[in-house]
Write a protein that holds these residues in place. Structure first.
Motif, short mmCIF file in Angstrom:
data_model
loop_
_atom_site.label_atom_id
_atom_site.label_comp_id
_atom_site.label_asym_id
_atom_site.label_seq_id
_atom_site.Cartn_x
_atom_site.Cartn_y
_atom_site.Cartn_z
N HIS A 151 65.74 144.07 42.01
CA HIS A 151 66.53 145.39 41.75
C HIS A 151 66.66 145.77 40.45
N MET A 152 66.72 144.80 39.56
CA MET A 152 66.86 145.07 37.90
C MET A 152 65.54 145.26 37.36
N LEU A 153 64.40 144.47 37.91
CA LEU A 153 63.11 144.37 37.37
C LEU A 153 62.08 144.80 38.38
N PRO A 154 62.08 145.75 38.82
CA PRO A 154 60.98 145.85 39.89
C PRO A 154 59.54 146.31 39.55
N ALA A 155 58.92 145.10 39.90
CA ALA A 155 57.18 145.51 39.36
C ALA A 155 56.67 146.58 40.03
N THR A 156 57.20 147.13 41.01
CA THR A 156 56.61 148.33 41.67
C THR A 156 57.11 149.85 40.75
N ARG A 157 57.91 149.55 39.92
CA ARG A 157 58.46 150.79 39.21
C ARG A 157 58.40 150.33 37.64
N ARG A 158 57.56 149.86 37.30
CA ARG A 158 57.07 149.05 35.73
C ARG A 158 58.57 148.54 35.21
N LYS A 216 61.52 148.93 35.69
CA LYS A 216 62.53 149.62 35.19
C LYS A 216 63.62 149.84 36.42
N GLY A 217 64.70 149.24 36.66
CA GLY A 217 65.41 149.01 37.82
C GLY A 217 66.85 149.25 37.23
N GLY A 218 67.87 149.20 38.26
CA GLY A 218 69.26 149.23 38.26
C GLY A 218 69.89 148.22 37.31
N ARG A 219 71.23 148.02 37.24
CA ARG A 219 72.09 147.22 36.54
C ARG A 219 72.37 145.97 37.47
N GLY A 220 72.12 145.95 38.68
CA GLY A 220 72.39 144.78 39.58
C GLY A 220 73.99 144.68 40.06
N VAL A 221 74.84 145.70 39.71
CA VAL A 221 76.02 145.23 40.38
C VAL A 221 76.34 145.39 41.75
#
Length: 205
Positions: free
Chosen positions: A94-101, A103-108
């Motif tokens: 969620h935080m570091l999605p390879a599918t979106r470079r 750029k993910g969320g904060r993980g809460v």
């Protein structure tokens, strides 16, 4: 094959589950690119401010489900070790999605889903604390940071093994690192309220 190895083999699947773009899909149905509008953060807080509380709750529920599903499968195949392993993989996805470079969320929300499987009562208590901090401060990021600090302390005070405290501390550390930009804005008094209008908010979920 041991249960631990089964869980290890499922790590890539849990990571891919974590990359599921909940916020982007919900926002796209409303004609909004959540990665470009508002803070650009693909999380529940950004969806809440841009699209309203129903969209925010839906995004939170979907992200929460990612973590809960991953941890639940891990718990079934390899007890707490599997829950931690697959849950962490989903959070990182969620935080570091390879599918979106990456750029993910904060993980809460995803982290909450993981923790409710492992520590259900404590997670519910932390959810109540999160809501209380938001009610007083109107800052989702401040509430998330407060819970990230309080959770490992609570696990330790509840008498759980040091290994549990260490893992939860590491997960909390990930969440805090993802909130560093929020911390800087909080210090400067520039962090917007959760109920602020769209256009310049910074998401925290």
């Amino acid at each position: 094959m041991s249960d631990g190895w089964v869980a290890a083999c499922l790590v890539p699947v849990a990571y891919l589950l974590g990359t599921f773009p909940s916020a982007a899909l919900v926002a796209r149905r409303r004609g909004v690119d959540v990665t470009k509008a508002g803070s650009g953060n693909p999380g529940a807080s950004n969806a809440f401010r841009l699209l309203g509380w129903r969209a925010g709750v839906l995004v939170f529920a979907l992200d929460f489900a990612k973590g809960a599903l991953a941890a639940g499968v891990g718990l079934l195949v390899a007890d707490h070790l599997g829950a931690y392993l697959l849950g962490t993989a989903a959070i990182v996805g969620h935080m570091l999605p390879a599918t979106r470079r990456f750029k993910g969320g904060r993980g809460v929300a995803t982290g909450a889903g993981v923790l409710v499987v492992i520590f259900p009562l404590l997670t519910l208590a932390m959810a109540a604390a999160w809501l209380a901090v938001v009610r007083v401060s109107h800052k989702a990021s401040l509430a998330s940071l407060a819970v990230a600090v309080a959770f490992p302390v609570s696990v330790a005070l509840a008498g759980h093994p040091a290994s549990d405290v260490a893992v939860i501390s590491a997960l909390a550390g990930l969440v805090i690192v993802r909130h560093l930009s929020n911390v800087r804005r909080l210090v400067r008094g520039e962090e917007p309220d959760l109920g602020a209008g769209s256009g310049d908010e910074r998401g925290a979920a």
